[in-house]
Motif scaffolding. Sequence first.
Motif, short mmCIF file in Angstrom:
data_model
loop_
_atom_site.label_atom_id
_atom_site.label_comp_id
_atom_site.label_asym_id
_atom_site.label_seq_id
_atom_site.Cartn_x
_atom_site.Cartn_y
_atom_site.Cartn_z
N UNK A 7 61.75 62.78 6.57
CA UNK A 7 60.29 62.94 6.55
C UNK A 7 59.92 63.78 7.77
N UNK A 8 59.65 65.06 7.50
CA UNK A 8 59.42 66.02 8.58
C UNK A 8 58.55 67.15 8.05
N UNK A 9 57.49 67.48 8.80
CA UNK A 9 56.58 68.54 8.35
C UNK A 9 56.87 69.89 8.99
N UNK A 10 57.71 69.94 10.00
CA UNK A 10 58.06 71.20 10.64
C UNK A 10 59.22 71.85 9.87
N UNK A 11 58.95 72.99 9.28
CA UNK A 11 59.92 73.66 8.41
C UNK A 11 61.23 73.98 9.13
N UNK A 12 61.15 74.46 10.37
CA UNK A 12 62.33 74.83 11.13
C UNK A 12 63.19 73.60 11.44
N UNK A 13 62.56 72.55 11.94
CA UNK A 13 63.28 71.31 12.26
C UNK A 13 63.89 70.73 11.00
N UNK A 34 53.62 61.65 5.03
CA UNK A 34 53.76 60.22 4.77
C UNK A 34 53.51 59.81 3.32
N UNK A 35 52.57 60.47 2.67
CA UNK A 35 52.27 60.15 1.26
C UNK A 35 53.47 60.46 0.37
N UNK A 41 60.09 56.66 -1.64
CA UNK A 41 60.60 55.31 -1.35
C UNK A 41 60.34 54.34 -2.50
N UNK A 42 59.28 54.57 -3.24
CA UNK A 42 58.98 53.71 -4.38
C UNK A 42 59.82 54.06 -5.60
N UNK A 59 51.03 58.74 9.42
CA UNK A 59 51.97 59.06 10.49
C UNK A 59 53.23 58.20 10.37
N UNK A 60 54.21 58.50 11.19
CA UNK A 60 55.50 57.81 11.12
C UNK A 60 55.40 56.31 11.33
N UNK A 61 54.53 55.87 12.23
CA UNK A 61 54.38 54.43 12.48
C UNK A 61 53.78 53.73 11.25
#
Length: 126
Positions: A7-13, A34-35, A41-42, A59-61
């Motif tokens: 789960x990451x929104x930064x394309x490079x990372x 997150x959505x 996950x479901x 967010x991640x939390x």
Amino acid sequence: MYSILLVEDDEFVCKAIEIILRKQDYIISIAKNGQDAMRYLQQSKFDLVITDLMLPYANGMELVSKMRNELHLDVPILVLSAVTHEKTITEGFDIGVDDYLKKPFNPSELASRVKRLIQQRAKNTI
């Protein structure tokens, strides 16, 4: 083969992590927010979830909290984030994060932590 949700929104990372983990023969699914992660996950089972904290929509939390409290998932969670406040890290562990790695990260350290978390889970499910 083991399956990982990233789960990451930064394309490079995201691309860097994907390359590192595919070299280790992991199957990688990618959620950009997150959505999307909740949908994945479901619908599917994963052996590990790697998530950033700063994400659009949830967010991640929030994601970790929903995984543990609503979906009751026991999948290991590795947070990979530039957020390094001790309070945030501690809160993460309190709500169910299994490991925390700071960005920028060392590729071999990431691979090692992923392997350790997946092996621990495999031992616990036998």
